[in-house]
Scaffold this motif. Sequence first.
Motif, short mmCIF file in Angstrom:
data_model
loop_
_atom_site.label_atom_id
_atom_site.label_comp_id
_atom_site.label_asym_id
_atom_site.label_seq_id
_atom_site.Cartn_x
_atom_site.Cartn_y
_atom_site.Cartn_z
N TRP A 25 0.84 -1.20 0.00
CA TRP A 25 0.00 0.00 0.00
C TRP A 25 0.88 1.26 0.00
CZ3 TRP A 25 -4.86 0.96 -1.11
CH2 TRP A 25 -5.37 2.22 -0.82
N ALA A 26 1.96 1.24 0.76
CA ALA A 26 2.87 2.39 0.80
C ALA A 26 3.48 2.63 -0.58
CB ALA A 26 3.97 2.16 1.84
N GLU A 27 3.82 1.56 -1.28
CA GLU A 27 4.38 1.70 -2.63
C GLU A 27 3.32 2.22 -3.59
OE1 GLU A 27 7.82 -1.78 -2.62
OE2 GLU A 27 5.72 -2.35 -2.91
N PHE A 89 -10.08 6.96 -6.12
CA PHE A 89 -10.83 6.46 -4.97
C PHE A 89 -10.04 5.32 -4.36
CE2 PHE A 89 -13.95 8.39 -7.75
CZ PHE A 89 -14.71 9.16 -6.89
N LYS A 90 -9.80 5.39 -3.04
CA LYS A 90 -8.95 4.36 -2.43
C LYS A 90 -9.32 4.18 -0.97
CE LYS A 90 -5.39 7.82 -1.56
NZ LYS A 90 -4.00 8.26 -1.74
N ARG A 91 -9.11 2.96 -0.49
CA ARG A 91 -9.29 2.65 0.93
C ARG A 91 -8.20 1.69 1.36
NH1 ARG A 91 -14.84 1.22 3.73
NH2 ARG A 91 -13.43 1.54 5.50
N SER A 92 -7.36 2.13 2.27
CA SER A 92 -6.26 1.28 2.71
C SER A 92 -6.78 0.03 3.43
CB SER A 92 -5.32 2.05 3.64
OG SER A 92 -6.03 2.55 4.77
N GLN A 93 -7.92 0.18 4.13
CA GLN A 93 -8.48 -0.97 4.87
C GLN A 93 -8.86 -2.11 3.93
OE1 GLN A 93 -9.50 2.21 4.98
NE2 GLN A 93 -10.37 2.76 6.98
N ASP A 119 -12.37 11.00 1.56
CA ASP A 119 -11.89 9.96 2.47
C ASP A 119 -12.98 8.89 2.50
OD1 ASP A 119 -11.10 8.29 4.49
OD2 ASP A 119 -10.93 9.85 6.02
N LEU A 120 -12.75 7.77 1.82
CA LEU A 120 -13.79 6.75 1.69
C LEU A 120 -14.06 6.00 2.98
CD1 LEU A 120 -13.48 5.17 -1.87
CD2 LEU A 120 -14.78 7.15 -1.09
N SER A 121 -13.29 6.28 4.02
CA SER A 121 -13.65 5.70 5.31
C SER A 121 -14.80 6.51 5.94
CB SER A 121 -12.45 5.69 6.26
OG SER A 121 -12.04 7.01 6.58
N VAL A 122 -15.05 7.69 5.38
CA VAL A 122 -16.13 8.57 5.84
C VAL A 122 -17.12 8.86 4.72
CG1 VAL A 122 -16.69 10.82 6.82
CG2 VAL A 122 -14.59 9.66 7.52
N ALA A 142 -11.48 -4.03 -7.39
CA ALA A 142 -11.34 -2.77 -6.65
C ALA A 142 -12.69 -2.09 -6.48
CB ALA A 142 -10.37 -1.85 -7.37
N TYR A 143 -13.51 -2.11 -7.52
CA TYR A 143 -14.85 -1.50 -7.43
C TYR A 143 -15.71 -2.21 -6.39
CZ TYR A 143 -14.35 1.70 -11.37
OH TYR A 143 -13.96 2.74 -12.19
N VAL A 144 -15.64 -3.54 -6.38
CA VAL A 144 -16.40 -4.30 -5.38
C VAL A 144 -15.93 -3.93 -3.98
CG1 VAL A 144 -16.83 -6.60 -4.44
CG2 VAL A 144 -16.94 -6.24 -6.91
N ALA A 145 -14.61 -3.91 -3.78
CA ALA A 145 -14.04 -3.61 -2.45
C ALA A 145 -14.42 -2.22 -1.98
CB ALA A 145 -12.53 -3.77 -2.49
N LEU A 146 -14.51 -1.28 -2.91
CA LEU A 146 -14.84 0.10 -2.54
C LEU A 146 -16.35 0.31 -2.40
CD1 LEU A 146 -12.31 2.02 -4.81
CD2 LEU A 146 -12.12 1.56 -2.37
#
Length: 216
Positions: A25-27, A89-93, A119-122, A142-146
Motif C-alpha cells: 500500500w505504501a508503494e 478512490f482508495k481505501r487502505s483498509q 476519504d472513503l472511510s467517511v 477494486a470497485y467491489v471492495a470500494l
Amino acid sequence: MVVTLQLRQIDVQPGQYLTLREISWAEFEAVLEELGEHRASRVAYYQGLLEIRMPSPEHEVDKELIGDMVKIVLDELELDWEPYGSTTFKRSQMAAGVEPDTCFYIQNARQMIGKRRLDLSVDPPPDLAIEIDVTSKTQLSAYVALGVPELWCYGGGKLQVFVLNQTEYVEMETSPTFGNLPVIEGILQFLQFSLTEGSSTARRAFRQWVREALAQ
C-alpha cells in the motif's frame, strides 16, 4: 540481481497497460505521488496488484461522449449530480484503489457538494462509475471492495450495466438509476450516430431523444 526502475523510465503506449505485482500500500501511494494528478494514465490497485493504463484516443472519445450523455439524462430528469471524473478512490483498509474513466454522485450528490478531498472511510463511493474497455479483474475487484453500487462497462459496441450485490456485480438489463427510461439503448444508438454525424450533433440529437422519451 534485482533491477530497480523508476516510473519515468517506463513508457506505456496508448491502449496498453502495465501490471506490477507484490506492490505494498505504501508503494501504491508512492506511485500515485510520482505519477501526479495531471496525467493521462489511470491506475487500479487491489491487494498487491497494480495496473497502470494509458487510454487510447478512441477510448477517450467514447468516455467523453458517454459521460456527456449521462449528464444530459440527469439534467433532463432534473436530478442533482456531482461529477468526479477520474478521481482516485482508495481505501487502505480494503487494499483497493481505482480511477474510473468518469463517475458521478447522484443519490449522494447533496452531501458531496463542495468536497474537494475525499476519504472513503467517511465519504460514500460514487453512485455510478463508467469504464471503457475493461480488460482485467483488478478493476472490478477494486470497485467491489470500494462498494461502488453501479458500474457501466463499455466495449466492443456493448454497454453493460452492473449492480453491486453484496460481494459481486450482477448484470442488469437497465440502469436502476434511470428507471424505465431506455438509457442504455439510447446511448448506444447515438454513439453509433456520432461516428457519421459527429459528437456535437449526436449530443443534441440525444437530448431531443430523451425529451421525447420522457414525454411519452
